[in-house]
Each structure stands twice: as C-alpha cells, then as structure tokens.
Design a protein around this motif. Structure first.
Motif, PDB file in Angstrom:
ATOM      1  N   LYS A  57       1.218  -1.499   0.177  1.00 39.41           N
ATOM      2  CA  LYS A  57      -0.149   0.208   0.225  1.00 39.41           C
ATOM      3  C   LYS A  57       1.073   1.187  -0.334  1.00 39.41           C
ATOM      4  O   LYS A  57       0.621   2.420  -0.469  1.00 39.41           O
ATOM      5  CB  LYS A  57      -1.160  -0.125   1.241  1.00 39.41           C
ATOM      6  CG  LYS A  57      -1.626   1.361   1.460  1.00 39.41           C
ATOM      7  CD  LYS A  57      -2.895   1.291   2.245  1.00 39.41           C
ATOM      8  CE  LYS A  57      -2.957   2.469   2.195  1.00 39.41           C
ATOM      9  NZ  LYS A  57      -4.225   2.907   3.888  1.00 39.41           N
ATOM     10  N   ASP A  58       2.029   1.168   0.694  1.00 36.68           N
ATOM     11  CA  ASP A  58       2.875   2.784   0.876  1.00 36.68           C
ATOM     12  C   ASP A  58       3.228   2.019  -0.958  1.00 36.68           C
ATOM     13  O   ASP A  58       3.666   3.651  -0.893  1.00 36.68           O
ATOM     14  CB  ASP A  58       3.919   2.406   1.824  1.00 36.68           C
ATOM     15  CG  ASP A  58       3.562   2.484   3.108  1.00 36.68           C
ATOM     16  OD1 ASP A  58       2.160   2.669   2.999  1.00 36.68           O
ATOM     17  OD2 ASP A  58       4.087   2.103   3.666  1.00 36.68           O
ATOM     18  N   TYR A  61       0.844   4.337  -2.571  1.00 39.57           N
ATOM     19  CA  TYR A  61       0.452   5.659  -2.195  1.00 39.57           C
ATOM     20  C   TYR A  61       1.704   6.269  -2.795  1.00 39.57           C
ATOM     21  O   TYR A  61       0.996   7.834  -2.997  1.00 39.57           O
ATOM     22  CB  TYR A  61       0.655   5.700  -0.179  1.00 39.57           C
ATOM     23  CG  TYR A  61       0.095   7.202  -0.170  1.00 39.57           C
ATOM     24  CD1 TYR A  61      -0.886   7.608  -0.012  1.00 39.57           C
ATOM     25  CD2 TYR A  61       1.407   7.773  -0.052  1.00 39.57           C
ATOM     26  CE1 TYR A  61      -1.031   8.689   0.179  1.00 39.57           C
ATOM     27  CE2 TYR A  61       1.037   9.334   0.490  1.00 39.57           C
ATOM     28  CZ  TYR A  61       0.219   9.333   0.714  1.00 39.57           C
ATOM     29  OH  TYR A  61      -0.411  11.046   0.923  1.00 39.57           O
ATOM     30  N   ASP A  62       2.867   5.719  -2.668  1.00 38.22           N
ATOM     31  CA  ASP A  62       3.631   6.668  -3.179  1.00 38.22           C
ATOM     32  C   ASP A  62       3.708   6.822  -4.983  1.00 38.22           C
ATOM     33  O   ASP A  62       4.377   7.872  -5.870  1.00 38.22           O
ATOM     34  CB  ASP A  62       5.182   6.424  -3.115  1.00 38.22           C
ATOM     35  CG  ASP A  62       5.954   5.818  -1.381  1.00 38.22           C
ATOM     36  OD1 ASP A  62       5.076   7.204  -0.582  1.00 38.22           O
ATOM     37  OD2 ASP A  62       6.349   5.188  -0.957  1.00 38.22           O
ATOM     38  N   ALA A  65       1.224   9.374  -5.530  1.00 38.28           N
ATOM     39  CA  ALA A  65       1.498  10.826  -5.134  1.00 38.28           C
ATOM     40  C   ALA A  65       2.940  11.427  -6.524  1.00 38.28           C
ATOM     41  O   ALA A  65       2.687  12.422  -6.834  1.00 38.28           O
ATOM     42  CB  ALA A  65       2.647  10.899  -4.406  1.00 38.28           C
ATOM     43  N   GLU A  70      -5.154  12.936  -6.593  1.00 35.73           N
ATOM     44  CA  GLU A  70      -6.499  13.391  -5.468  1.00 35.73           C
ATOM     45  C   GLU A  70      -6.947  12.257  -4.805  1.00 35.73           C
ATOM     46  O   GLU A  70      -7.744  11.402  -4.853  1.00 35.73           O
ATOM     47  CB  GLU A  70      -7.995  14.772  -6.323  1.00 35.73           C
ATOM     48  CG  GLU A  70      -6.571  15.866  -6.936  1.00 35.73           C
ATOM     49  CD  GLU A  70      -5.722  16.502  -6.002  1.00 35.73           C
ATOM     50  OE1 GLU A  70      -6.200  16.871  -4.461  1.00 35.73           O
ATOM     51  OE2 GLU A  70      -4.652  17.523  -6.589  1.00 35.73           O
ATOM     52  N   ARG A  72      -5.737  10.524  -2.178  1.00 36.83           N
ATOM     53  CA  ARG A  72      -4.671   9.457  -2.046  1.00 36.83           C
ATOM     54  C   ARG A  72      -5.211   9.506  -0.892  1.00 36.83           C
ATOM     55  O   ARG A  72      -4.574   8.021  -0.370  1.00 36.83           O
ATOM     56  CB  ARG A  72      -3.653   9.209  -3.031  1.00 36.83           C
ATOM     57  CG  ARG A  72      -2.354  10.275  -2.569  1.00 36.83           C
ATOM     58  CD  ARG A  72      -1.366  10.713  -3.528  1.00 36.83           C
ATOM     59  NE  ARG A  72      -0.589  11.976  -2.928  1.00 36.83           N
ATOM     60  CZ  ARG A  72      -0.833  13.126  -3.207  1.00 36.83           C
ATOM     61  NH1 ARG A  72      -1.693  12.974  -3.919  1.00 36.83           N
ATOM     62  NH2 ARG A  72      -0.197  14.463  -2.897  1.00 36.83           N
ATOM     63  N   SER A  73      -4.847   9.438   0.196  1.00 40.45           N
ATOM     64  CA  SER A  73      -4.650   9.721   1.621  1.00 40.45           C
ATOM     65  C   SER A  73      -5.766   9.102   1.875  1.00 40.45           C
ATOM     66  O   SER A  73      -5.166   8.088   3.117  1.00 40.45           O
ATOM     67  CB  SER A  73      -4.353  11.115   2.405  1.00 40.45           C
ATOM     68  OG  SER A  73      -5.456  12.354   2.650  1.00 40.45           O
ATOM     69  N   SER A  74      -6.566   8.831   1.546  1.00 40.39           N
ATOM     70  CA  SER A  74      -7.755   8.499   2.397  1.00 40.39           C
ATOM     71  C   SER A  74      -7.946   7.572   1.574  1.00 40.39           C
ATOM     72  O   SER A  74      -9.657   6.463   1.501  1.00 40.39           O
ATOM     73  CB  SER A  74      -9.113   9.325   2.703  1.00 40.39           C
ATOM     74  OG  SER A  74      -9.278   9.719   1.440  1.00 40.39           O
ATOM     75  N   ASN A  76      -7.821   3.316   0.555  1.00 37.86           N
ATOM     76  CA  ASN A  76      -7.510   1.256   0.812  1.00 37.86           C
ATOM     77  C   ASN A  76      -6.758   1.176  -0.449  1.00 37.86           C
ATOM     78  O   ASN A  76      -6.655   1.852  -1.554  1.00 37.86           O
ATOM     79  CB  ASN A  76      -8.192   0.878   1.139  1.00 37.86           C
ATOM     80  CG  ASN A  76      -9.793   0.380   0.116  1.00 37.86           C
ATOM     81  OD1 ASN A  76      -9.080   0.686  -1.514  1.00 37.86           O
ATOM     82  ND2 ASN A  76     -10.598   0.070   0.518  1.00 37.86           N
ATOM     83  N   LYS A  77      -6.406  -0.197  -0.498  1.00 38.83           N
ATOM     84  CA  LYS A  77      -5.482  -0.285  -1.389  1.00 38.83           C
ATOM     85  C   LYS A  77      -5.784  -1.049  -2.843  1.00 38.83           C
ATOM     86  O   LYS A  77      -5.733  -0.111  -3.998  1.00 38.83           O
ATOM     87  CB  LYS A  77      -4.367  -1.866  -0.974  1.00 38.83           C
ATOM     88  CG  LYS A  77      -3.875  -2.454  -2.434  1.00 38.83           C
ATOM     89  CD  LYS A  77      -2.933  -3.772  -1.253  1.00 38.83           C
ATOM     90  CE  LYS A  77      -1.709  -4.603  -2.295  1.00 38.83           C
ATOM     91  NZ  LYS A  77      -0.717  -5.263  -1.993  1.00 38.83           N
ATOM     92  N   LEU A  80      -6.631   2.874  -4.121  1.00 38.81           N
ATOM     93  CA  LEU A  80      -5.655   3.290  -5.367  1.00 38.81           C
ATOM     94  C   LEU A  80      -5.064   2.989  -6.219  1.00 38.81           C
ATOM     95  O   LEU A  80      -4.828   3.251  -7.034  1.00 38.81           O
ATOM     96  CB  LEU A  80      -4.872   3.088  -4.217  1.00 38.81           C
ATOM     97  CG  LEU A  80      -3.819   3.884  -2.892  1.00 38.81           C
ATOM     98  CD1 LEU A  80      -2.972   3.423  -1.892  1.00 38.81           C
ATOM     99  CD2 LEU A  80      -3.447   5.118  -3.675  1.00 38.81           C
TER     100      LEU A  80
END
Length: 88
Positions: A57-58, A61-62, A65, A70, A72-74, A76-77, A80
């Motif tokens: 997931k990290d 997320y990267d 980013a 837009e 992306r912080s909320s 889930n995998k 994303l």
C-alpha cells in the motif's frame, strides 16, 4: 491534418489519437513525445514491473503521489490500484 499543440508536443497526430482514445493530456504528451524521439521505443513492450496487486500500500501511495492523484490519503489498497489504473 493534425493541429499544432505547440512546441511541447513533438508528434501532434499521435497526441490527438491518444486523446481520442481517452488518455489524459499528460500521458498523451509523454507517449507522443517518446514516439517522436528516435532513441525511445514506446511501441515495444513496457517495463518489467510487477502488477499493482503485488505492490505494498505504501508503494502504491508513493506512486499515486508522483502522479498527483487527489484523495490518495483516504484510499485503501484497492482504491489506490483503481485510481492508478484510471490515471492513464
């Protein structure tokens, strides 16, 4: 005949075709410019990255980013992965 999109787009015809196929302006520009560069071969099979489902997931997320996705912080995998695939 393809219209000119200015000096930032190196292959206007490819750019227009990609936009007609639903690609974003940024993606269409990158692909069109790569096709116009004789040192690049975007029509050949892409990279060797594993499918998004095997990314953490990290890592997803990267990548989101990097692409400026837009919300992306909320996400889930699964969200994303969908957002990354839809960003083409």
């Amino acid at each position: 005949m393809a219209r000119s999109h200015g000096p930032s787009i190196k292959d206007d015809e490819t750019y227009e075709a990609l936009r007609d196929d639903g690609y974003s302006k940024g993606t269409a520009a990158r692909i069109a410019n790569a096709k116009a560069n004789p040192d690049m071969h975007p029509s050949k099979k892409g990279g060797k990255s594993p499918p998004y489902e095997s990314w953490t997931k990290d890592d997803l997320y990267d990548r989101a980013a990097e692409l400026g996705i837009e919300g992306r912080s909320s996400m889930n995998k699964d969200d994303l992965i969908k957002a990354l695939r839809d960003s083409r």
